[in-house]
Design an enzyme around this catalytic site. Structure first.
Site, PDB file in Angstrom:
ATOM      1  N   GLU A  53       9.931   1.584  10.679  1.00 28.70           N
ATOM      2  CA  GLU A  53      11.018   2.665  10.414  1.00 28.70           C
ATOM      3  C   GLU A  53      10.247   3.815  10.588  1.00 28.70           C
ATOM      4  OE1 GLU A  53      12.734   5.088   8.941  1.00 28.70           O
ATOM      5  OE2 GLU A  53      12.711   4.357   6.994  1.00 28.70           O
ATOM      6  N   LYS A  57       0.848  -1.106   0.011  1.00 26.41           N
ATOM      7  CA  LYS A  57      -0.044   0.045  -0.116  1.00 26.41           C
ATOM      8  C   LYS A  57       0.976   1.241  -0.185  1.00 26.41           C
ATOM      9  CE  LYS A  57      -1.808   2.687   2.851  1.00 26.41           C
ATOM     10  NZ  LYS A  57      -1.625   3.983   2.265  1.00 26.41           N
ATOM     11  N   GLU A  99       9.559  15.958  15.761  1.00 26.70           N
ATOM     12  CA  GLU A  99       9.915  15.803  14.218  1.00 26.70           C
ATOM     13  C   GLU A  99       9.040  16.882  13.475  1.00 26.70           C
ATOM     14  OE1 GLU A  99       8.718  12.186  12.171  1.00 26.70           O
ATOM     15  OE2 GLU A  99      10.886  12.188  11.471  1.00 26.70           O
ATOM     16  N   GLY A 106       6.974   5.164   8.505  1.00 27.39           N
ATOM     17  CA  GLY A 106       5.934   6.425   8.472  1.00 27.39           C
ATOM     18  C   GLY A 106       6.280   6.962  10.052  1.00 27.39           C
ATOM     19  N   SER A 107       5.010   7.464  10.334  1.00 25.10           N
ATOM     20  CA  SER A 107       5.300   8.197  11.664  1.00 25.10           C
ATOM     21  C   SER A 107       4.901   7.219  12.967  1.00 25.10           C
ATOM     22  CB  SER A 107       3.964   9.129  11.963  1.00 25.10           C
ATOM     23  OG  SER A 107       2.886   8.388  11.806  1.00 25.10           O
ATOM     24  N   THR A 108       5.545   7.518  13.866  1.00 19.57           N
ATOM     25  CA  THR A 108       5.582   7.005  15.128  1.00 19.57           C
ATOM     26  C   THR A 108       4.006   6.555  15.660  1.00 19.57           C
ATOM     27  OG1 THR A 108       7.979   7.719  15.949  1.00 19.57           O
ATOM     28  CG2 THR A 108       6.612   6.907  17.428  1.00 19.57           C
ATOM     29  N   GLY A 152       2.810   3.995  13.449  1.00 20.57           N
ATOM     30  CA  GLY A 152       3.673   2.780  13.818  1.00 20.57           C
ATOM     31  C   GLY A 152       2.998   2.151  14.969  1.00 20.57           C
ATOM     32  N   CYS A 212      13.236  10.946   7.597  1.00 19.17           N
ATOM     33  CA  CYS A 212      13.167  10.503   8.776  1.00 19.17           C
ATOM     34  C   CYS A 212      14.771  10.754   9.241  1.00 19.17           C
ATOM     35  CB  CYS A 212      12.683   9.344   9.120  1.00 19.17           C
ATOM     36  SG  CYS A 212      13.529   8.069   8.053  1.00 19.17           S
TER      37      CYS A 212
HETATM   38  N1  LIG Z   1       9.907   7.503   8.887  1.00 16.94           N
HETATM   39  C1  LIG Z   1       9.491   8.264   7.542  1.00 16.94           C
HETATM   40  O1  LIG Z   1      10.413   8.252   6.642  1.00 16.94           O
HETATM   41  C2  LIG Z   1       8.308   9.363   7.483  1.00 16.94           C
HETATM   42  C3  LIG Z   1       7.695   9.837   8.595  1.00 16.94           C
HETATM   43  N2  LIG Z   1       6.728  10.562   8.579  1.00 16.94           N
HETATM   44  C4  LIG Z   1       6.470  11.390   9.323  1.00 16.94           C
HETATM   45  O2  LIG Z   1       4.707  11.361  10.022  1.00 16.94           O
HETATM   46  C5  LIG Z   1       4.349  12.452   9.654  1.00 16.94           C
HETATM   47  C6  LIG Z   1       2.779  12.418   9.339  1.00 16.94           C
HETATM   48  O3  LIG Z   1       2.885  12.131   7.959  1.00 16.94           O
HETATM   49  P1  LIG Z   1       1.710  10.978   7.352  1.00 16.94           P
HETATM   50  O4  LIG Z   1       1.770  10.796   5.956  1.00 16.94           O
HETATM   51  O5  LIG Z   1       0.449  11.045   8.071  1.00 16.94           O
HETATM   52  O6  LIG Z   1       2.486   9.409   8.155  1.00 16.94           O
HETATM   53  P2  LIG Z   1       1.752   8.233   8.208  1.00 16.94           P
HETATM   54  O7  LIG Z   1       2.632   7.612   9.128  1.00 16.94           O
HETATM   55  O8  LIG Z   1       0.282   8.171   8.887  1.00 16.94           O
HETATM   56  O9  LIG Z   1       1.736   7.703   6.751  1.00 16.94           O
HETATM   57  C7  LIG Z   1       2.538   6.706   6.306  1.00 16.94           C
HETATM   58  C8  LIG Z   1       2.031   5.384   5.687  1.00 16.94           C
HETATM   59  O10 LIG Z   1       1.029   4.933   6.700  1.00 16.94           O
HETATM   60  C9  LIG Z   1      -0.262   4.876   6.241  1.00 16.94           C
HETATM   61  N3  LIG Z   1      -1.046   4.650   7.222  1.00 16.94           N
HETATM   62  C10 LIG Z   1      -1.636   5.794   7.985  1.00 16.94           C
HETATM   63  N4  LIG Z   1      -2.534   5.467   8.907  1.00 16.94           N
HETATM   64  C11 LIG Z   1      -2.469   4.138   8.912  1.00 16.94           C
HETATM   65  C12 LIG Z   1      -3.136   3.184   9.834  1.00 16.94           C
HETATM   66  N5  LIG Z   1      -4.002   3.520  10.849  1.00 16.94           N
HETATM   67  N6  LIG Z   1      -2.829   1.782   9.563  1.00 16.94           N
HETATM   68  C13 LIG Z   1      -1.991   1.580   8.509  1.00 16.94           C
HETATM   69  N7  LIG Z   1      -1.388   2.375   7.655  1.00 16.94           N
HETATM   70  C14 LIG Z   1      -1.676   3.841   7.875  1.00 16.94           C
HETATM   71  C15 LIG Z   1      -0.372   5.891   5.304  1.00 16.94           C
HETATM   72  O11 LIG Z   1      -1.610   5.635   4.354  1.00 16.94           O
HETATM   73  C16 LIG Z   1       0.998   5.819   4.677  1.00 16.94           C
HETATM   74  O12 LIG Z   1       1.115   4.936   3.687  1.00 16.94           O
HETATM   75  C17 LIG Z   1       5.218  13.314   8.774  1.00 16.94           C
HETATM   76  O13 LIG Z   1       5.083  14.713   9.285  1.00 16.94           O
HETATM   77  C18 LIG Z   1       6.651  12.726   9.433  1.00 16.94           C
HETATM   78  O14 LIG Z   1       6.842  13.407  10.664  1.00 16.94           O
HETATM   79  C19 LIG Z   1       5.990  10.506   7.420  1.00 16.94           C
HETATM   80  C20 LIG Z   1       6.289   9.843   6.253  1.00 16.94           C
HETATM   81  C21 LIG Z   1       7.589   8.986   6.360  1.00 16.94           C
HETATM   82  N1  BAL Z   2      12.947   6.411   5.614  1.00 13.99           N
HETATM   83  C1  BAL Z   2      14.066   6.236   5.381  1.00 13.99           C
HETATM   84  C2  BAL Z   2      14.936   7.407   4.336  1.00 13.99           C
HETATM   85  C3  BAL Z   2      14.794   8.567   5.107  1.00 13.99           C
HETATM   86  O1  BAL Z   2      13.597   9.049   5.240  1.00 13.99           O
HETATM   87  O2  BAL Z   2      15.813   9.122   5.576  1.00 13.99           O
END
Ligand SMILES: NC(=O)C1=CN([C@@H]2O[C@H](COP(=O)(O)OP(=O)(O)OC[C@H]3O[C@@H](n4cnc5c(N)ncnc54)[C@H](O)[C@@H]3O)[C@@H](O)[C@H]2O)C=CC1
Ligand code: BAL
Length: 490
Positions: A263, A188, A395, A241-243, A246, A297
């Site tokens: 992650e 997804k 973050e 994605g976000s903590t 997670g 991240c």
């Molecule tokens: N570690 C990383 O690389 C990332 C961190 N983030 C952080 O998250 C913040 C918010 O961004 P979002 O796009 O809202 O992050 P998010 O963690 O909600 O979204 C990431 C993925 O998770 C999916 N998702 C959302 N809710 C879900 C659930 N309940 N069950 C399963 N999957 C779900 C989303 O559709 C997307 O595919 C950002 O501002 C940033 O701080 C966002 C994207 C990447």
């Molecule tokens: N999520 C792994 C790559 C990065 O955001 O730095």
């Protein structure tokens, strides 16, 4: 009016759609749809099918059938060849992937092509070598007349949930090891950036992956993502994605106790000591945060600078910020940064700038939105920041760098570690002993010394503390998507 790179005919045809779900080798339309926005202009880009719980069921069933059927009956060499062919196709279509990621993510086309697509191909190539090297062991058990050995087996069906910051690359970081370990996949992508993953599903068929081995289902996180995380037919979730999300995934996974790797977020400390090569340290620290527009991240968001060189470093950072160009992802003219992903993200990022200023920080570059169309935020540098300010603790995931002075090594180690996150940290010094000590004492999954942002398909990547668990890449990633069976023979 900005001149834009013309769309490739293949990209035009792909966008004309229908941009359906890719399930079981077919294209499945849905009643609901996702309106994808072009963040460079804040305008509609395309409409994509939207998976709900029913389509998640379909995709999991298709993956299970492919797993039980043609995929697990292939030899390791046959699986290797298909993953390798997929890598070659990604390389050959790098321009297409570059355009797709530039359109829905907004990152500069050249970056999407030369970094995201190129690293994705490299990643697939690395993991293409693994199927024939996943070995069990013979175990020297102390039970007489018994022979014991282990088999390393796939999990079965893996649900992979990707973010929007590196749409193709983050998908491939999970898809490549999951395939190499012999699993079938339901991927997804993020609702903001579904295009490159959909296109990858088409290439997977062209590469000879059996139908149903790679299913791609765009959908909303709280609908399709949650359904996938809770699905009893899924044995493993790989998530970036976000903590906060997670945590929800861990809760949803409890029904069938599926394996989970996470992650998550970060607030990396980047430390410049007074003995560093300052020219390299300033440029390195600048791009540690502003690379990918701060939407990483691993972004080096808390820059600690030793007091004797603090003014010089701040001056260098401000000069670099003044030279940065921003523009639409598909702008003809070369530029450094695109927009942030969405209007909501723009408001979040500018909100953090405002909160820093209201708590007493000072802005020496940027400070807010650029222009009125698209979601552009000027590269922003905050000084006079303290460790307790929200901008320094949370973050931001956008182009905002917090610079903080420090005096000595013990102090900066304690401050760098004073965070719930632990994904990455870095330091700039010419003192080898200090580098070794900090590499040991900084609590983060990756430490960069006199560099930032290096990753390689062979080197494990992942977080400590609330930055998640499990290591993507390298042998660790194969373990994430495998399970060990112990066999006793008399
Ligand atoms: N570690 C990383 O690389 C990332 C961190 N983030 C952080 O998250 C913040 C918010 O961004 P979002 O796009 O809202 O992050 P998010 O963690 O909600 O979204 C990431 C993925 O998770 C999916 N998702 C959302 N809710 C879900 C659930 N309940 N069950 C399963 N999957 C779900 C989303 O559709 C997307 O595919 C950002 O501002 C940033 O701080 C966002 C994207 C990447
Ligand atoms: N999520 C792994 C790559 C990065 O955001 O730095």
């Amino acid at each position: 009016m900005t001149d834009l790179i013309p769309l490739l005919p293949d990209v035009e045809a792909f966008l004309e759609g229908p941009l359906s779900l890719r399930i079981g080798g077919g294209k499945i339309d849905t009643a609901g749809s996702i309106e994808v926005t072009d963040p460079s202009f804040g305008t509609p880009l395309c409409t994509v099918a939207k998976a709900g719980a029913a389509e998640v069921d379909l995709a999991v069933a298709a993956a299970a059938e492919a797993y039980e059927g043609p995929w697990s009956s292939m030899t390791p060499d046959e699986r290797s060849q298909r993953i390798w062919r997929l890598a070659e196709l990604v390389d050959q279509r790098a321009e297409i992937f570059g355009q797709l990621d530039a359109l829905d993510n907004g990152k500069p086309f050249a970056v999407a092509r030369d970094v995201d697509a190129a690293y994705s191909a490299r990643h697939l190539r690395y993991f293409a070598g693994w199927p024939s090297k996943i070995e069990g062991a013979t175990i020297p058990v102390s039970v007489p007349d018994r022979f014991n050995y282990t088999r390393i087996e796939p999990v079965g069906v893996c649900g992979l949930i990707a973010p929007w910051n590196y749409p193709l690359l983050m998908a491939v970081w999970k898809i490549a090891p999951a395939l190499a370990a012999g699993n079938a996949i339901v991927m997804k992508p993020a609702e903001q950036t579904p295009l490159s993953a959909l296109y990858l599903a088409d290439l997977a068929l062209e590469a000879g992956l059996p139908e149903g081995v790679l299913n791609v289902i765009p959908g909303i996180g709280t609908e399709a993502g949650a359904a996938l995380a809770g699905h009893p037919g899924v044995g493993k979730i790989g998530f970036t994605g976000s903590t906060a999300t997670g945590r929800r995934i861990v809760e949803a996974s409890m029904g069938n106790l599926k394996k989970v790797s996470l992650e998550l977020g970060g607030k990396a400390a980047n430390i410049v000591f007074a003995d560093a090569d300052l020219e390299k340290a300033v440029a390195g620290a600048f791009w540690a945060l502003f690379g990918n527009n701060g939407q990483s991240c691993t972004a080096g968001a808390r820059l600690y600078v030793q007091r004797p060189v603090y003014d010089k470093v701040v001056e260098g950072l401000a000069e670099l910020a003044a030279g940065v160009s921003v523009g639409p992802g598909m702008a003809e003219a070369a530029h450094d940064l695109g927009p942030v992903i969405s209007e909501r993200q723009m408001q979040t990022v500018t909100g953090y700038i405002d909160s820093g200023l209201s708590e007493g920080a000072e802005c020496i570059a940027g400070g807010g939105r650029v222009g009125a169309a698209g979601y552009f935020v000027a590269p922003t540098i905050l000084i006079g920041v303290t460790d307790t300010m929200r901008a320094a603790r949370e973050e931001i995931f956008g182009p905002v760098l917090c610079v903080l002075p420090f005096d000595d090594e013990a102090e900066v180690i304690a401050r760098a570690n004073d965070t719930d996150y632990g994904l990455a940290a870095g330091l700039w010094t010419q003192d080898v002993t200090r580098a070794r000590v900090l590499a040991e004492r900084l609590k983060a999954g990756t430490i960069w010394i006199n560099c930032w942002g290096e990753t390689d398909a062979a080197s494990p990547f992942g977080g400590m503390k609330q930055s998640g668990y499990g290591r993507e890449m390298g042998a660790d990633a194969i373990a994430l998507y495998s399970q060990t069976k112990s066999v006793w023979v008399v």
